[in-house]
Design an enzyme around this catalytic site. Structure first.
Site, PDB file in Angstrom:
ATOM      1  CE  LYS A  39      65.357  25.620  39.321  1.00 46.05           C
ATOM      2  NZ  LYS A  39      64.396  25.756  40.439  1.00 46.05           N
ATOM      3  CE  LYS A  57      72.035  26.207  43.264  1.00 47.06           C
ATOM      4  NZ  LYS A  57      71.217  24.598  42.610  1.00 47.06           N
TER       5      LYS A  57
HETATM    6  P1  NAD Z   1      70.083  17.878  48.515  1.00 48.12           P
HETATM    7  O1  NAD Z   1      71.255  18.370  48.936  1.00 48.12           O
HETATM    8  O2  NAD Z   1      68.630  17.659  49.177  1.00 48.12           O
HETATM    9  O3  NAD Z   1      69.996  16.316  47.554  1.00 48.12           O
HETATM   10  C1  NAD Z   1      71.304  16.111  46.801  1.00 48.12           C
HETATM   11  C2  NAD Z   1      71.615  14.977  46.655  1.00 48.12           C
HETATM   12  O4  NAD Z   1      72.557  14.770  46.261  1.00 48.12           O
HETATM   13  C3  NAD Z   1      71.940  14.036  48.913  1.00 48.12           C
HETATM   14  O5  NAD Z   1      70.803  12.675  48.408  1.00 48.12           O
HETATM   15  C4  NAD Z   1      73.332  13.993  48.788  1.00 48.12           C
HETATM   16  O6  NAD Z   1      73.735  13.104  49.329  1.00 48.12           O
HETATM   17  C5  NAD Z   1      73.231  13.796  46.942  1.00 48.12           C
HETATM   18  N1  NAD Z   1      75.110  13.729  46.823  1.00 48.12           N
HETATM   19  C6  NAD Z   1      75.686  15.390  47.043  1.00 48.12           C
HETATM   20  N2  NAD Z   1      76.628  14.787  46.391  1.00 48.12           N
HETATM   21  C7  NAD Z   1      76.947  14.077  45.766  1.00 48.12           C
HETATM   22  C8  NAD Z   1      78.169  12.707  44.874  1.00 48.12           C
HETATM   23  N3  NAD Z   1      79.474  13.263  44.195  1.00 48.12           N
HETATM   24  N4  NAD Z   1      77.843  11.787  44.803  1.00 48.12           N
HETATM   25  C9  NAD Z   1      76.400  11.148  44.590  1.00 48.12           C
HETATM   26  N5  NAD Z   1      75.183  12.002  45.058  1.00 48.12           N
HETATM   27  C10 NAD Z   1      75.459  13.033  45.622  1.00 48.12           C
HETATM   28  O7  NAD Z   1      69.299  18.984  47.335  1.00 48.12           O
HETATM   29  P2  NAD Z   1      68.205  19.443  46.736  1.00 48.12           P
HETATM   30  O8  NAD Z   1      67.122  19.811  47.055  1.00 48.12           O
HETATM   31  O9  NAD Z   1      67.019  17.598  46.857  1.00 48.12           O
HETATM   32  O10 NAD Z   1      68.577  19.744  45.559  1.00 48.12           O
HETATM   33  C11 NAD Z   1      68.605  19.100  43.945  1.00 48.12           C
HETATM   34  C12 NAD Z   1      68.757  20.094  42.764  1.00 48.12           C
HETATM   35  O11 NAD Z   1      67.805  20.626  42.764  1.00 48.12           O
HETATM   36  C13 NAD Z   1      70.088  21.573  43.252  1.00 48.12           C
HETATM   37  O12 NAD Z   1      70.470  22.097  41.995  1.00 48.12           O
HETATM   38  C14 NAD Z   1      68.653  22.901  43.623  1.00 48.12           C
HETATM   39  O13 NAD Z   1      69.092  24.085  43.460  1.00 48.12           O
HETATM   40  C15 NAD Z   1      67.171  22.107  42.823  1.00 48.12           C
HETATM   41  N6  NAD Z   1      65.758  21.871  43.156  1.00 48.12           N
HETATM   42  C16 NAD Z   1      65.977  22.299  43.999  1.00 48.12           C
HETATM   43  C17 NAD Z   1      64.951  22.205  44.868  1.00 48.12           C
HETATM   44  C18 NAD Z   1      63.873  21.988  46.277  1.00 48.12           C
HETATM   45  O14 NAD Z   1      62.823  23.134  46.189  1.00 48.12           O
HETATM   46  N7  NAD Z   1      65.166  21.140  46.824  1.00 48.12           N
HETATM   47  C19 NAD Z   1      63.502  23.235  43.190  1.00 48.12           C
HETATM   48  C20 NAD Z   1      63.973  22.876  42.647  1.00 48.12           C
HETATM   49  C21 NAD Z   1      65.306  22.539  42.207  1.00 48.12           C
END
Ligand code: NAD
Length: 299
Positions: free
Chosen positions: A172, A241
């Protein structure tokens, strides 16, 4: 594997993934820090748990989609973490956590008889909504095979990358370094083209049937930059990150990253200008500001 799963982290990616699972009759027990999200899923029939440990005491398989490696560690191994659950057998990390953290978490959970599978995803919010993500899964083969039906609800391509914890994460990070490079380099090229008098829509049309095409010219630039919506759905701080995690692996393994270092500096500059919370597509604004042009579709 039963159709009862836990889901922790219902953000930009986790939210749409969890909704797809509910639509396919999976019974979800969810947890998130944001009350409004918890209420939304409760309304859709999901069970609500007050902590990761509580989720892990109700179901055997817990999926997480969380923002940073530190948050994933806390949710997995922390005081109220999945490690404290009485029912859980499998932990599936859909987040981008990096190989080192994936190994640390897998070792920590193993001490309690819980098996970790890293299964980071690619394809963005659009892919999460449409169920067309790529999933890069690593862990014991038979267990990964049993997870296929569930992961195929969120991913069109579910790859088995290897048995070792962190191998999915490594895959990834390589993908995201290339994706970040493509967006930064393509943004530069678009700004130069517009400054020289070219029409940005014509540029995109030419590039996308020529050898310069990439994920930025095919998707991000036409969808989020030309219409100035800046809504790819991935925050700059998360992009940085991922680049840092990738370069950390390169350092650890003694592999040169000439281009990767420059790409990191470009994104770090964007963040230093107050843009950590901004969508990744907004990186072009810094180049536009310098050049004194805007890459916008003419109406
Ligand atoms: P985001 O910040 O939108 O979502 C994260 C969620 O986790 C939020 O709803 C938040 O409230 C919750 N959260 C945070 N801390 C928490 C805790 N301690 N306990 C419970 N819930 C908690 O992030 P995202 O964009 O959805 O990304 C999530 C992961 O996927 C990341 O690792 C990111 O790198 C990866 N990712 C994101 C994308 C993208 O396009 N956004 C694509 C591929 C991978």
């Amino acid at each position: 594997m039963t159709n009862e799963v836990g889901f922790i982290g219902l953000g930009m990616m986790g939210g749409p993934m969890a909704k797809r699972l509910i639509a396919r009759d999976y019974k979800l027990t969810i947890h998130d820090l944001r009350p409004e999200v918890v209420a939304e899923f409760s309304d859709q029939g999901a069970g609500v748990a007050g902590s990761p440990a509580e989720v892990a005491s109700r179901v055997e398989t817990v999926l997480v989609s969380l923002p940073t490696p530190d948050v994933v560690r806390e949710v997995a191994l922390g005081a109220d973490g999945i490690i404290g659950g009485s029912a859980v057998k499998t932990f599936v990390d859909l987040s981008t956590t990096g190989p080192n953290r994936a190994k640390e978490i897998a070792a920590g959970l193993k001490s309690k008889g819980i098996t970790a599978v890293d299964a980071p995803v690619s394809g963005g919010v659009t892919g999460a909504k449409a169920g067309t993500l790529s999933v890069m899964m690593a862990g014991p083969k038979a267990l990964c095979e049993s997870l296929q039906p569930c992961l195929q609800v969120i991913g069109k391509h579910v790859f088995y990358v290897g048995t070792e914890p962190g191998q999915g994460q490594m895959m990834k990070l390589l993908n995201n370094l290339l994706s970040a490079t493509a967006l930064a380099a393509s943004s530069e090229a678009m700004v130069l083209g517009v400054k020289s008098g070219l029409d940005p829509r014509v540029m995109v049309d030419v590039l996308n049937v020529s050898s310069g095409r990439n994920s930025a010219t095919l998707e991000k630039i036409p969808r989020a930059i030309l219409p100035r919506t800046f809504d790819v759905g991935f925050r700059t701080e998360l992009q940085i990150k991922d680049i840092r995690l990738c370069l950390e692996q390169a350092d650890q393994l003694g592999v040169p990253m000439w281009i990767g270092q420059t790409v990191r500096e470009m994104w770090a500059f964007a963040e230093s200008q107050g843009g950590g919370q901004e969508d990744i597509s907004a990186i072009i604004k810094h180049m536009e500001k310098w050049a004194g042009v805007t890459v916008r579709e003419s109406s």
